[in-house]
Enzyme design. Structure first.
Site, PDB file in Angstrom:
ATOM      1  CG  ASP A 331      -1.604   1.266   1.477  1.00  0.00           C
ATOM      2  OD1 ASP A 331      -2.263   1.753   0.553  1.00  0.00           O
ATOM      3  OD2 ASP A 331      -1.495   1.804   2.601  1.00  0.00           O
ATOM      4  CG  ASP A 524      -1.224   1.987   7.011  1.00  0.00           C
ATOM      5  OD1 ASP A 524      -1.653   1.932   5.834  1.00  0.00           O
ATOM      6  OD2 ASP A 524      -1.026   3.060   7.612  1.00  0.00           O
ATOM      7  CG  ASP A 528      -4.232  -1.121   3.174  1.00  0.00           C
ATOM      8  OD1 ASP A 528      -4.519  -0.898   1.980  1.00  0.00           O
ATOM      9  OD2 ASP A 528      -3.503  -0.376   3.855  1.00  0.00           O
TER      10      ASP A 528
END
Length: 642
Positions: A331, A524, A528
């Site tokens: 991410d 995080d 996600d």
């Protein structure tokens, strides 16, 4: 129920006179009472120390199964009952073989129990790190209260040298805090107002006040303890393979044992006693008790080692999946970047644009919204009053401001609204500079741009370089536009970029990548969580949301991207150690069975049941030692484990 250690000591104490008799026999000394004394001593061993083996074997037999205890039970029971028969027919007895086998098998199990106790003690030491009391502000006065009485919202004072009682946020003062006991980071961390502090860490220099946010079982330390416990009690999928092998292995051993007896007694003319000794030796040496130690001991040591480094491995399944991972997907926001974006440029009427944007983003918790609100607050601009607020999925938000339809969002809005050529060129320039552009519009027309930048973490470039050096493919998966994503990727060295991804589509992209190879996903945020769950290995950053941490199979407490390489390498090392342990668990059996069966009898190489039991105990010791050596693994900053 009697513990394994007590059973071992009982077995050792009552076997010792027979051991002494064997040693002293060449000097003419024998156990007083002869076979009758041996019968009494061995009966106590069988009734007390060997009983659980017999009960387990019988329970498995009733279910048409066999296990390791089946071999121990059959071997010792055969030796015992034959010796009873031989005693009454004036033949040689070998009660000591039954007693010694039980003793040595229990010795191997004592090794396992010690291993488990050491793991449990490590967890207890983590719990003991907690402060016992806290100095809390109550009714305007600071009072010391037990830790159990602290509640969320309490204001707590921490002086130099004291432990931080619970997790919270500093409200006054500053200091440096030693967080090594939780994160594994040896250097003290500077803390100022607004920074988070972790319960059980040690305050070094200054005095500060902080507001308690997580108490009791919700603190990071409590969560770490719980995760480590679950991991150490979990089973790697390879354990299922060993269980299947055991079910096949035990019947094969029993057939080999019977065959050994028949060959010696029927075809080679050995005495009944000698034929039984060979048969029992085969059963005892073949019992791979160490097989049961191979996986759990390595798992306990590996997960415990990881916890000390701030790497929480949640279960045994993760270890097995890591060994085949070829692609690591990241991410962007909060993972590769700092996650604290700041407004850098405003194109258009600053006052009007910030007022509209702040008004529409006031109820949002998105990092970009926070950056806009912070800038408006800094410039003392009052957010516009909004009505009929509405979210536009994947694009932005809209509302009525001063009887006009206003909107704020990303470049996906450009398909529906008008933008001038000049403003479009400015947008491209900002995006090429790795800045995210937020569009502010009114009445279907873009009236301004807000450029926001979230810089990469200092460690991101080094972390990704380490992964690439190991031959891993690196991919960035982000909802940001392609220009910004590519600019960030270029800065940190990412191989491939997948941009403009809607939050709900991240898991689909991970699934697509899994068609090519096994995938680890590092993230995080709340958005996600599906991708973390979908990936073969989900790695959650410790600073992330609770739902992201819950979805990940590995949690990086320090929020340091360099720990991704360490986590993957530690997991791989632990799994390789499990396979090495399985090798040692079987090698004794494979090499020992021919010797125990008497194949080398003509050259004087034989293996009595008691020596077979001792070899089996050393098999367990070798497996435990192999696992403990994981604790000596050295991890360098580039993630390599020595």
């Amino acid at each position: 129920m009697m513990t394994i250690t007590k059973r071992f000591w009982i077995s050792l104490i009552f076997s010792f006179p027979m051991l002494l008799g064997m040693v002293m026999m060449p000097f003419g000394w024998m156990v007083p009472g002869g076979a009758w004394t041996q019968l009494i001593l061995t009966t106590i061993v069988m009734a007390v120390s060997a009983r659980p083996f017999l009960q387990s074997a019988w329970a498995s037999f009733q279910k048409h199964h066999s296990n390791m205890d089946t071999l121990v039970a059959i071997g010792t029971a055969t030796a015992y009952f034959y010796s009873v028969y031989a005693m009454f027919t004036n033949q040689a007895v070998f009660f000591e073989s039954a007693a010694f086998v039980v003793t040595f098998v229990l010795l191997g199990q004592v090794f396992e129990e010690r291993m488990r106790n050491n793991a449990s003690n490590a967890i207890e030491k983590l719990v003991d790190l907690q402060a016992k009391e806290a100095e809390v502000l109550r009714d305007g006065q600071l009072v010391k209260i037990p830790l159990s009485d602290v509640v969320a919202g309490d204001i707590i004072k921490v002086k130099p040298g004291q432990k931080v009682a619970v997790d919270g946020v500093i409200t006054d003062g500053n200091s440096t805090v030693d967080e090594s006991m939780v994160t594994g980071e040896s250097m003290p961390v500077d803390k100022v107002v607004g920074d988070k502090v972790i319960g059980s860490t040690i305050n070094n220099t200054g005095t500060f006040m902080f507001r308690a946010e997580k108490v009791g079982n919700e603190t990071m330390l409590s969560q770490i303890v719980e995760l480590v416990k679950k991991a150490q009690n979990s089973h790697a999928p390879i354990q299922k393979l060993t269980d299947k092998i055991s079910e096949i292995f035990v019947p094969i051993v029993l057939i080999l044992s019977i065959t050994t007896f028949l060959v010696w007694y029927v075809f080679l003319g050995a005495t009944l006693a000698n034929a039984l000794i060979f048969a029992v030796s085969v059963v005892v040496i073949a019992c791979p008790c160490a097989l049961g130690l191979a996986t759990p001991t390595a798992l306990m040591v590996g997960t415990g080692r990881g916890a000390k480094m701030g790497i929480l491995i949640k279960n045994g399944e993760v270890l097995e999946e890591v060994s085949d991972v070829k692609t690591v997907v990241f991410d962007k926001t909060g993972t590769i970047t700092n996650g604290k974006p700041e407004v850098t440029d405003i194109i258009g009427d600053e006052q009007q644009i910030l007022a509209i944007a702040a008004g529409l983003e006031e109820s949002s918790e998105h990092p970009l919204a926070t950056a806009i609100l912070d800038r408006a607050k800094e410039l003392k601009i009052t957010p516009a009053t909004t009505n009929n607020f509405q979210a536009i999925e994947g694009k932005g938000v809209q509302a009525i401001v001063d009887n006009h339809e206003a909107f704020v969002g990303n470049d996906k809005l450009l398909a529906d609204v008008k933008i001038t050529k000049a403003m479009e060129q400015q947008m491209i320039q900002l995006q090429n500079a790795a800045k995210t552009v937020v569009f502010v519009g009114m009445n279907q027309k873009i009236i301004g741009l807000i450029a926001i930048q979230d810089a990469p973490k200092e460690t991101s470039k080094a972390a990704i370089a380490t992964l690439r050096a190991r031959g891993l493919r690196t991919v960035m998966l982000t909802g940001d536009n392609i220009r910004v994503a590519q600019a960030i990727a270029k800065q940190v060295g990412i191989d491939e970029v997948i941009a403009d991804v809607l939050p709900g589509d991240k898991a689909d992209h991970v699934q697509a990548l899994q068609k090519e190879s096994k995938v680890a996903f590092v993230g995080d945020g709340i958005n996600d969580a599906p991708a973390l769950t979908m990936a073969d290995v989900g790695i959650a950053m410790g600073s992330g949301t609770d739902i992201a941490i819950e979805s990940g199979g590995i949690v990086l407490v320090k929020n340091d991207l360099r720990d991704v390489a360490k986590a993957l390498e530690l997991s791989k090392k632990t799994f390789n150690r499990i396979k090495l342990n399985l090798f040692w668990a079987f090698i004794y059996n494979v090499l020992g069975i021919p010797v125990a069966a008497g194949l080398f009898f003509t050259i004087g190489l034989t293996l009595s049941p008691e020596l077979a039991g001792l070899a089996m105990a050393f098999s367990s010791l070798s497996v435990v030692t192999s696992s403990v050596l994981l604790n000596k693994a050295k991890i360098s900053t580039d993630g390599k484990i020595a």
